[in-house]
Scaffold this active site. Structure first.
Site, PDB file in Angstrom:
ATOM      1  N   HIS A  34       0.797  -1.196  -0.171  1.00 34.10           N
ATOM      2  CA  HIS A  34      -0.134  -0.084   0.161  1.00 34.10           C
ATOM      3  C   HIS A  34       0.925   1.258  -0.061  1.00 34.10           C
ATOM      4  O   HIS A  34       2.233   1.206  -0.057  1.00 34.10           O
ATOM      5  CB  HIS A  34      -0.996   0.011   1.277  1.00 34.10           C
ATOM      6  N   HIS A  37       3.908   1.425   2.288  1.00 32.43           N
ATOM      7  CA  HIS A  37       5.265   0.717   1.797  1.00 32.43           C
ATOM      8  C   HIS A  37       5.947   1.402   0.796  1.00 32.43           C
ATOM      9  O   HIS A  37       6.970   1.627   0.485  1.00 32.43           O
ATOM     10  CB  HIS A  37       4.808  -0.752   1.169  1.00 32.43           C
ATOM     11  N   GLY A 147       9.119   1.636   8.711  1.00 28.91           N
ATOM     12  CA  GLY A 147       8.234   2.583   8.966  1.00 28.91           C
ATOM     13  C   GLY A 147       7.936   2.842  10.363  1.00 28.91           C
ATOM     14  O   GLY A 147       7.951   1.893  11.246  1.00 28.91           O
ATOM     15  N   LYS A 149       5.170   3.169  11.718  1.00 26.42           N
ATOM     16  CA  LYS A 149       4.048   2.358  11.826  1.00 26.42           C
ATOM     17  C   LYS A 149       4.430   1.368  12.903  1.00 26.42           C
ATOM     18  O   LYS A 149       3.806   1.014  13.701  1.00 26.42           O
ATOM     19  CB  LYS A 149       3.219   1.806  10.531  1.00 26.42           C
ATOM     20  N   ASP A 150       5.909   0.610  12.666  1.00 25.09           N
ATOM     21  CA  ASP A 150       5.859  -0.458  13.814  1.00 25.09           C
ATOM     22  C   ASP A 150       7.156   0.200  14.306  1.00 25.09           C
ATOM     23  O   ASP A 150       8.474  -0.091  14.218  1.00 25.09           O
ATOM     24  CB  ASP A 150       6.605  -1.598  12.858  1.00 25.09           C
ATOM     25  N   GLN A 153       9.310  -2.062  16.179  1.00 26.43           N
ATOM     26  CA  GLN A 153      10.233  -2.698  15.504  1.00 26.43           C
ATOM     27  C   GLN A 153      11.339  -2.047  14.932  1.00 26.43           C
ATOM     28  O   GLN A 153      12.679  -2.739  14.849  1.00 26.43           O
ATOM     29  CB  GLN A 153       9.598  -3.380  14.029  1.00 26.43           C
ATOM     30  N   MET A 184      -2.375   3.225   7.393  1.00 28.06           N
ATOM     31  CA  MET A 184      -2.337   2.133   6.283  1.00 28.06           C
ATOM     32  C   MET A 184      -1.790   1.049   6.941  1.00 28.06           C
ATOM     33  O   MET A 184      -0.847   1.048   7.385  1.00 28.06           O
ATOM     34  CB  MET A 184      -1.684   2.658   5.081  1.00 28.06           C
ATOM     35  N   SER A 186      -1.648  -3.613   5.721  1.00 28.32           N
ATOM     36  CA  SER A 186      -2.162  -4.937   5.091  1.00 28.32           C
ATOM     37  C   SER A 186      -3.150  -5.466   5.580  1.00 28.32           C
ATOM     38  O   SER A 186      -3.931  -6.087   4.910  1.00 28.32           O
ATOM     39  CB  SER A 186      -0.969  -5.660   4.663  1.00 28.32           C
TER      40      SER A 186
HETATM   41  P1  AMP Z   1       4.984  -4.918   6.634  1.00 32.00           P
HETATM   42  O1  AMP Z   1       4.815  -5.505   5.089  1.00 32.00           O
HETATM   43  O2  AMP Z   1       3.655  -4.780   7.396  1.00 32.00           O
HETATM   44  O3  AMP Z   1       5.877  -6.022   7.353  1.00 32.00           O
HETATM   45  O4  AMP Z   1       5.687  -3.527   6.480  1.00 32.00           O
HETATM   46  C1  AMP Z   1       6.752  -3.210   5.683  1.00 32.00           C
HETATM   47  C2  AMP Z   1       7.327  -1.952   6.117  1.00 32.00           C
HETATM   48  O5  AMP Z   1       6.526  -0.977   5.760  1.00 32.00           O
HETATM   49  C3  AMP Z   1       7.575  -1.954   7.707  1.00 32.00           C
HETATM   50  O6  AMP Z   1       8.709  -1.207   8.109  1.00 32.00           O
HETATM   51  C4  AMP Z   1       6.398  -1.062   8.298  1.00 32.00           C
HETATM   52  O7  AMP Z   1       6.741  -0.250   9.455  1.00 32.00           O
HETATM   53  C5  AMP Z   1       6.205  -0.243   7.101  1.00 32.00           C
HETATM   54  N1  AMP Z   1       4.783   0.383   7.059  1.00 32.00           N
HETATM   55  C6  AMP Z   1       3.667  -0.390   6.912  1.00 32.00           C
HETATM   56  N2  AMP Z   1       2.746   0.446   6.885  1.00 32.00           N
HETATM   57  C7  AMP Z   1       3.038   1.775   6.867  1.00 32.00           C
HETATM   58  C8  AMP Z   1       2.382   2.983   7.133  1.00 32.00           C
HETATM   59  N3  AMP Z   1       1.186   3.037   7.041  1.00 32.00           N
HETATM   60  N4  AMP Z   1       3.345   3.957   6.891  1.00 32.00           N
HETATM   61  C9  AMP Z   1       4.514   3.872   6.774  1.00 32.00           C
HETATM   62  N5  AMP Z   1       5.222   2.604   6.909  1.00 32.00           N
HETATM   63  C10 AMP Z   1       4.489   1.759   6.911  1.00 32.00           C
END
Ligand code: AMP
Length: 282
Positions: A34, A37, A147, A149-150, A153, A184, A186
């Site tokens: 999204h 990412h 991000g 967001k985490d 992490q 945002m 997934s």
């Molecule tokens: P994920 O696919 O959920 O493991 O996320 C992959 C990377 O995208 C991680 O570093 C997340 O923190 C980042 N990420 C997920 N959602 C967002 C968001 N809404 N804004 C910024 N980064 C994000």
């Protein structure tokens, strides 16, 4: 854009890119891409010559009762989106490529993982640290993009980079939100229409915390109580945790003096969402 599925081919690509004097960025993801990412990928492209985005639903970071089996997968859609923002390679290994029979090594980051998602998702950060170490070793990036967001992490990976001497610079990218404020994710696609609108309480309660700080409130317990109260008013919201720790140490704090992280994990039906904001007392 290239799709690479084996570690051997990924290493060969990186070796050639390095020999050509290129700088390399890594953006680890689990796919179902999204705009959050894509924001990481755009940042990566702005700062490095070559962007490698990994798309790997990492089984070791899911608990036994979590959504590993139904986690959304859409490699065709992901490839199209990634290529539009200038990603050079999607690294999409199979589970057997990353964790072959007999696999037995894990990376465990202590202390900073004993709270927030580390408490509610036992083993989660061990899985994250393990897969990110493997990706760092395979890709050997100059920079890696994660991000906010985490937020926990990011701090776990930062700690791991320092402690294990990974030669990579971590870049944290701000949270990307829908127009109405929902961060945002997934996992947002799991939400029913009612849950989707109830989930707005997350960003709203974070805004409330920021507003209280702007108005001069420095008492962390009071800010936390106000956030909990705001979320509890939403009948579809089931709080997993609402915590405020100093930032970036993630230690308990009673008065906001510099920066603190307000972090939320809340269930809507069977969907667990996280969100956070950094509070600043300036
Ligand atoms: P994920 O696919 O959920 O493991 O996320 C992959 C990377 O995208 C991680 O570093 C997340 O923190 C980042 N990420 C997920 N959602 C967002 C968001 N809404 N804004 C910024 N980064 C994000």
């Amino acid at each position: 854009m290239r799709l690479i599925e084996t570690i051997q081919e990924m290493r060969a690509f990186v070796t050639a890119a390095r020999a050509a004097g290129k700088t390399i960025a890594l953006v680890p993801t689990m796919g179902a891409l999204h705009d959050g990412h894509l924001s990481l990928m755009r940042q990566a492209k702005a700062q490095c010559d070559i962007v490698i985005a990994s798309v790997f639903v990492n089984p070791t970071q899911f608990g036994p009762n979590e959504d590993l089996q139904c986690y959304p997968r859409d490699l065709a859609g992901d490839s199209e989106k990634a290529s539009r923002v200038g990603v050079d390679v999607i690294f999409h290994p199979t589970v057997a490529e990353m964790y072959p029979n007999g696999y037995a090594s894990f990376v465990s980051v202590e202390k900073i993982t004993d709270k927030l998602c580390g408490l509610s998702r036992p083993g989660h950060f061990r899985g994250v640290a393990t897969v990110v170490s493997k990706l760092f070793n395979i890709v050997q990036p100059d920079k890696a993009f994660f991000g906010q967001k985490d937020a926990q992490q990011v701090l776990v990976i930062q700690q791991m980079i320092r402690d294990l001497d990974f030669n990579v610079q971590l870049e944290m990218v701000p949270i990307v939100r829908e127009e109405d404020g929902l961060a945002m994710s997934s996992r947002n696609r799991y939400l029913s229409a009612q849950e989707r609108s109830a989930a707005l309480v997350l960003s709203q309660s974070l805004s409330l915390a920021q507003q209280l700080v702007r108005e001069g409130e420095r008492d962390i317990a009071k800010i936390r109580t106000a956030v909990v109260k705001r979320i509890a008013e939403q009948p579809l919201a089931n709080i997993d945790y609402v915590e405020i720790y100093n930032y970036p140490e993630l230690e308990p704090v009673s008065t906001l003096s510099t920066q603190a992280l307000v972090a939320l994990a809340v269930r809507f039906g069977s969907t667990r969402l996280i969100d956070n904001a950094i509070l600043e007392a300036y």
